[in-house]
Design an enzyme around this catalytic site. Sequence first.
Site, short mmCIF file in Angstrom:
data_model
loop_
_atom_site.label_atom_id
_atom_site.label_comp_id
_atom_site.label_asym_id
_atom_site.label_seq_id
_atom_site.Cartn_x
_atom_site.Cartn_y
_atom_site.Cartn_z
CB SER A 11 -0.88 0.02 1.25
OG SER A 11 -1.30 1.36 1.51
CG MET A 40 -7.92 7.38 3.02
SD MET A 40 -6.92 7.45 4.51
CE MET A 40 -6.25 5.79 4.52
CG HIS A 69 -9.16 0.45 0.01
ND1 HIS A 69 -8.54 0.22 1.22
CD2 HIS A 69 -10.50 0.45 0.30
CE1 HIS A 69 -9.44 0.08 2.17
NE2 HIS A 69 -10.63 0.23 1.65
CG ASP A 178 -6.14 -2.62 3.53
OD1 ASP A 178 -5.02 -2.41 4.01
OD2 ASP A 178 -6.80 -1.77 2.89
C1 DX5 Z 1 -6.02 1.71 6.00
C2 DX5 Z 1 -5.64 1.42 4.57
C3 DX5 Z 1 -4.56 0.42 4.46
C4 DX5 Z 1 -3.24 0.85 5.07
C5 DX5 Z 1 -2.54 -0.37 5.58
O1 DX5 Z 1 -7.17 2.46 6.05
O2 DX5 Z 1 -6.74 0.93 3.86
O3 DX5 Z 1 -4.37 0.00 3.12
O4 DX5 Z 1 -2.43 1.53 4.19
O5 DX5 Z 1 -1.45 0.04 6.30
P1 DX5 Z 1 -0.69 -0.91 7.32
O6 DX5 Z 1 -0.18 -2.06 6.54
O7 DX5 Z 1 0.38 -0.02 7.85
O8 DX5 Z 1 -1.69 -1.32 8.37
ZN ZN Z 2 -6.39 -0.05 1.85
#
Ligand code: DX5
Ligand code: ZN
Length: 219
Positions: A11, A40, A69, A178
């Site tokens: 990610s 986001m 995403h 995720d």
């Molecule tokens: C969180 C995101 C994830 C995030 C995961 O809302 O959707 O994709 O980047 O990050 P880690 O692996 O650090 O939990």
């Molecule tokens: Zn994500």
Amino acid sequence: MEDRISKLAPSILSADFCRLGEQIHELEENDIELLHIDVMDGVFVPSISFGMPVIKSIRKITDMFFDVHLMISEPIRYIEKLAECGADGITVHIEACKDLEATLRKIKEQNMKCAVAINPDTEIEKIENVLDMVDMVLVMSVYPGFGGQKFILDSFEKIKKLDDIRKSRRLDFLIEIDGGVNVDNAKKISASGADWLVAGTAVFSGNINDNIMKLKEEI
Ligand code: DX5
Ligand code: ZN
């Protein structure tokens, strides 16, 4: 014997944005096939990350699959634009859509892979009616909005349940997990039935090559 292979989906939320291009090439050198791109909006989740201009720019430097995403309200508004920017697959949250089926249909109409995401408090039963139309289900193993959180243990059960459903209903959607994936839990997550393991912090914090090597050994 299982013939399923789990794969790592970095990610870029945890990337160094000053060196984004360079780091994407580093992922390619490590045979990463898919880039997880977290969008986001500050409404559906508290944070604002990045959007179309970034996706469009990085599309120019890589052929990797763009797994976008969307953590945004009413994502149906942006499907066409994201297709134009080069998204290959789009994941929308059931909690963010007024009409989930229409949103998924719109993604398919744009010739992209479509996926539905569920938050940690959302039950699998809520998405049972769309399982035959999605290419993938994303199980959030943290509350969406931030990288670097701790993996919620209940997520193992959710993955297993989805894996059972797809076997019994003979469906072929993939399962993506995720949030909070790391070298200590990756093996168990993979064994539970997840196809794609998203990892932000575990890939980008420290040495990317070493991190990927260690994660790949587990999954
Ligand atoms: C969180 C995101 C994830 C995030 C995961 O809302 O959707 O994709 O980047 O990050 P880690 O692996 O650090 O939990
Ligand atoms: Zn994500």
